[in-house]
Write an enzyme that holds these catalytic residues in place. Structure first.
Site, short mmCIF file in Angstrom:
data_model
loop_
_atom_site.label_atom_id
_atom_site.label_comp_id
_atom_site.label_asym_id
_atom_site.label_seq_id
_atom_site.Cartn_x
_atom_site.Cartn_y
_atom_site.Cartn_z
N LYS A 94 0.81 -1.23 0.00
CA LYS A 94 0.00 0.00 0.00
C LYS A 94 0.84 1.27 0.00
CE LYS A 94 -4.54 -1.43 1.62
NZ LYS A 94 -4.35 -2.83 2.07
N GLU A 116 -10.32 7.41 4.18
CA GLU A 116 -11.03 6.50 5.07
C GLU A 116 -10.17 5.25 5.21
OE1 GLU A 116 -11.75 6.74 1.85
OE2 GLU A 116 -11.06 4.70 1.42
N SER A 382 1.57 -9.73 -1.10
CA SER A 382 1.26 -8.30 -0.90
C SER A 382 1.65 -7.75 0.46
CB SER A 382 -0.23 -8.05 -1.16
OG SER A 382 -1.03 -8.89 -0.36
C1 LIG Z 1 -5.17 -3.92 1.64
C2 LIG Z 1 -4.45 -5.14 1.35
C3 LIG Z 1 -4.83 -5.98 0.28
C4 LIG Z 1 -6.04 -5.73 -0.58
O1 LIG Z 1 -6.01 -4.57 -1.35
P1 LIG Z 1 -5.79 -4.61 -2.92
O2 LIG Z 1 -6.12 -3.22 -3.33
O3 LIG Z 1 -6.74 -5.62 -3.49
O4 LIG Z 1 -4.39 -4.97 -3.19
C5 LIG Z 1 -4.04 -7.10 0.01
N1 LIG Z 1 -2.97 -7.40 0.77
C6 LIG Z 1 -2.59 -6.64 1.82
C7 LIG Z 1 -1.40 -7.04 2.60
C8 LIG Z 1 -3.32 -5.48 2.15
O5 LIG Z 1 -2.93 -4.72 3.18
#
Ligand SMILES: *Cc1c(COP(=O)(O)O)cnc(C)c1O
Length: 400
Positions: A94, A116, A382
């Site tokens: 993010k 938000e 992610s």
């Molecule tokens: C917020 C988040 C997601 C989901 O958000 P996307 O916009 O779909 O990428 C996925 N993995 C992590 C670690 C997150 O914090």
């Protein structure tokens, strides 16, 4: 897939074929157009690009590695690789778009970032960016989420952000979005709204995608250097879809790479027990844009659930909606139980504790590996799982 993909999508009005656009009140529309103009003139400038590059390298710690999972691949088959966004500063992808959005705010002379947050992950990333640039930061959060996500609330406060509790309606994400837009409209001169995924009205789905493209650009180069080829399969979890767009964007024009977006199948296929938007939704409008949407007969967003709070959104990015119709990306699912299994498998076989969101992608990758033992699989990991460990131990205990 059209060459010139990024010039064609989105179009001038912010549409990805029939999806996206901006369905918002005229006063907000005026502000969105200003942000769009600023984005096109500023973000392509040499100064902006060099400053963002320097931040990526020296502050975020990029490039993040691509890592070959030896023990996991030996057990399940295939060749499984991870793009390690868990090693990006703050422990998830993010920050890639938050630093971009905040840098744009700085160039525009804004004083305050407003957003938000649901689970608090976007709030923490944005509060980090605000601290870096010396900007004020105001995060709107439902009262229910404030109680549930206490550690993230504390983190935002330590980072100097103001957390604004939202006490109307269900007191969760949807109300927090309304509240944040309201605050932004009170002072659009000095503040800027920063969305948390590839969702919302134009230009956000495009802007957030572009700021996340660094993930795919790095991963493609790293993977080719390691293996001399492109991956057979690329897998990412999909909430709103930002980490998935980040990695997919580099491979869209390589027809030989299969792309998989993994959504949460949750506990069951009953309404309110999952957030598998692509499997069970149909086109509709939420938060000012058109996309596949889990909705009731009246078009109201349905309740959603996932063990990973970052994935429980009833809509999905407009670009993903288009890529589904084009059949360029396959949208699949992983259940809570499959996700928890994958969480422990990756922890115990590789020493990497994944975020529960990312564990959905790992779960699907393990299935692919079993079915295609000769293929390579690149997973976008992610985020890291530190935020989830107490919950997993309490709710599921250690594996048998
Ligand atoms: C917020 C988040 C997601 C989901 O958000 P996307 O916009 O779909 O990428 C996925 N993995 C992590 C670690 C997150 O914090």
């Amino acid at each position: 897939m059209a060459t010139n993909y990024f010039k064609n999508y989105p179009n001038q009005e912010g549409f990805f074929e029939q999806y996206g656009g901006s369905f918002i009140p005229p006063n907000l529309q005026k502000e969105m157009e200003k942000i769009t103009d600023a984005y096109f003139s500023i973000s392509k400038s040499h100064n902006f690009i060099s400053e963002l590059r320097s931040i990526r390298k020296h502050y975020q710690g990029r490039p993040t590695p691509v890592y070959f999972c030896n023990r996991l691949s030996t057990k399940y088959g295939g060749r499984i690789y991870l793009k390690r966004e868990d090693l990006n500063h703050t422990g998830a992808h993010k920050l890639n778009h938050c630093m971009g959005e905040a840098l744009l705010a700085k160039y525009l002379g804004k004083k305050k970032l407003i957003a938000e947050t649901g689970a608090g992950q976007h709030g923490v990333a944005l509060a980090t960016a605000a601290a870096y640039f010396g900007l004020e930061c105001e995060i709107h959060m439902g009262e229910v989420d404030i109680i549930k996500e206490h550690p993230n609330v504390v983190k935002m406060q330590i980072l100097g952000a103001k957390v604004v509790p939202v006490s109307h309606g269900l007191k969760t994400l949807k109300e927090a979005v309304d509240s944040a837009f309201g605050a932004y409209l009170q002072d659009p001169e000095n503040s800027i709204y920063c969305i948390g995924s590839v969702v919302g009205p134009h230009p956000f789905p495009m802007m957030v995608r572009d700021f996340q493209r660094v993930v795919g650009i790095e991963a493609k180069e790293q993977f080719s250097e390691m293996t001399g080829e492109l991956p057979d399969n690329v897998v990412a979890c999909v909430g709103g879809g930002s980490n998935a767009m980040g990695i997919f964007s580099a491979f869209l024009e390589d027809e030989e790479c299969k792309l998989f977006g993994v959504e949460p199948a949750g506990r069951s296929f009953e309404v309110g027990e999952h957030a598998a938007t692509m499997s069970y939704g149909k086109p509709g409008i939420i938060h000012g844009f058109k996309c596949y949407l889990l909705q009731d007969e009246k078009g109201e967003p349905s309740p959603v659930y996932s063990v990973a709070s970052g994935l429980d959104y009833p809509g999905v990015g407009p670009e993903h909606s288009m890529l589904k119709d084009m059949k360029r990306v396959s949208y699949v699912t992983a259940t809570d139980d499959e996700t928890i299994d994958a969480f422990y498998e990756l922890s115990r076989l590789e020493g990497v504790i994944p975020a529960l969101e990312s564990a959905h992608a790992v779960a699907y990758a393990l299935k692919l590996a079993t079915e295609n033992p000769r293929q390579s699989i690149l997973v976008n990991l992610s985020g890291r799982g530190d935020k989830d460990i107490d919950f997993v131990i309490e709710k599921y205990g250690l594996p048998k």
